[in-house]
Design an enzyme around this catalytic site. Structure first.
Site, mmCIF file in Angstrom:
data_model
loop_
_atom_site.group_PDB
_atom_site.id
_atom_site.type_symbol
_atom_site.label_atom_id
_atom_site.label_comp_id
_atom_site.label_asym_id
_atom_site.label_seq_id
_atom_site.Cartn_x
_atom_site.Cartn_y
_atom_site.Cartn_z
ATOM 1 N N GLU A 46 34.633 19.049 54.340
ATOM 2 C CA GLU A 46 33.905 17.843 55.029
ATOM 3 C C GLU A 46 34.778 16.392 55.646
ATOM 4 O O GLU A 46 35.124 16.284 56.882
ATOM 5 C CB GLU A 46 32.347 17.339 54.747
ATOM 6 N N ALA A 159 50.893 59.854 28.423
ATOM 7 C CA ALA A 159 50.961 61.068 28.130
ATOM 8 C C ALA A 159 50.689 61.547 26.508
ATOM 9 O O ALA A 159 50.601 60.797 25.551
ATOM 10 C CB ALA A 159 52.379 61.323 27.971
#
Length: 332
Positions: A46, A159
């Protein structure tokens, strides 16, 4: 309002303050000023719109302010927007979303009491979408939590021998860095910090540090080594001696964190999921199969399908050879 919403998106997604846009209209409906909030400590939307109008030689008396969030009535790093609007002679304010922040809310009533015509709720859904994690964090009183997982198609993050670099592609990792540059904090556990020695920085496609660096948060009882990459260039390092997600989020809330990404391993992911504080999932799936190795999430204590945690897919995106699934929590 559509223009105000567009202006709001120019502000940063990170930080303690909301993204707000404002368009100032003359009594005849012509646009005389525009503004947006560029981040904490800078003028609010504003105030910038009023300054823009005055710089162009426009009279703001009798103007209408169209703003995406209810003007604040709070003095913080900057003064209240209500005062700026009243001083400028604005006589009508139209806003999309009421401010839920107890420190800043009430601006609409302040304006009404001063004789200003206030209209609330125009394009509210669009306004809430632009406010994004800020709005959710303020309403819930804690940071919004995104859990990031990078996994194979069969849900493995490493893994059987422990190797995990790299499951996903460079394109997926680049995308994750772009996300990091929009959030306030990255959270990992001490296990990840010690095993992977990550930097937890946000980097550009060229590999340079991004302009914004989120806090680097390590959760757990073990110390971060003196020579760890986490102590190098990047965001502030925050070590939290706890395993409790609620304690973590309370600490981050005190630091004005609105959006945190959890990037830790399966144990940390399970802790945040079990605590019910994960709001969004970012799952990068690589077209890779391992058949064994660490699962993306540790044991949640779920023994039957009926108790499964269920999510709503909101976006699917191909990122290089990988797929990004974005899902949000199904509310009970």
């Amino acid at each position: 309002m559509a223009r105000a919403l567009e202006l709001a998106t120019r502000g940063p997604r990170h930080g303690p303050n909301p993204r707000v846009g404002c368009v100032l209209l003359a009594p005849d409906g012509a646009t005389i000023g525009e503004g947006w909030h560029a981040g904490a400590g800078t003028p609010h939307a504003e105030v910038r719109a009023i300054a823009d109008a005055r710089a162009a030689g426009h009279d703001t008396a009798g103007a209408t302010a169209v703003v995406t969030l209810e003007p604040c009535a709070h003095t913080g790093r900057t003064g209240p927007c209500t005062r700026a609007l009243l001083t400028a002679g604005v006589t009508r304010v139209v806003h999309a979303v009421a401010d839920p922040d107890p420190l800043a809310a009430g601006g609409g009533q302040v304006l009404v009491d001063a004789g200003v015509d206030v209209v609330s709720g125009l394009a509210r859904e669009e306004g809430e979408a632009v406010l994004g994690p800020w709005l959710t964090a303020v309403r819930r009183g804690r940071p919004v939590v995104t859990l990031k997982i990078a996994a194979t198609l069969d849900g493995r993050v490493a893994a059987a021998d422990g190797t995990s670099r790299w499951i996903t592609s460079p394109a997926a990792r680049e995308h994750a860095h772009r996300v990091r540059a929009t959030v306030d904090a990255i959270v990992v556990g001490t296990g990840t910090a010690l095993a992977d020695d990550p930097a937890l920085t946000a980097r550009t496609a060229e590999g340079d540090l991004a302009a914004h660096q989120p806090l680097r948060v390590v959760v757990g009882h073990r110390a971060v080594p003196a020579r760890a990459r986490l102590r190098g260039p990047g965001g502030e390092l925050v070590a939290l001696d706890t395993h409790d997600p609620s304690v973590v989020l309370a600490d981050l809330a005190r630091r004005d964190v609105r959006h945190a990404v959890v990037e830790g391993g399966p144990v940390l992911a399970a802790a945040f999921l079990a605590a019910g504080v994960v709001d969004e999932l970012h799952v990068y799936l690589a077209p890779v199969l391992l058949g064994a190795g660490r699962s993306a999430v540790a044991d949640l204590g779920i023994t039957t399908l009926g108790d499964a945690l269920r999510w709503r897919t909101v976006a699917l995106e191909q990122v290089g050879p990988d797929v990004l699934v974005i899902a949000r929590r199904l509310e009970a």
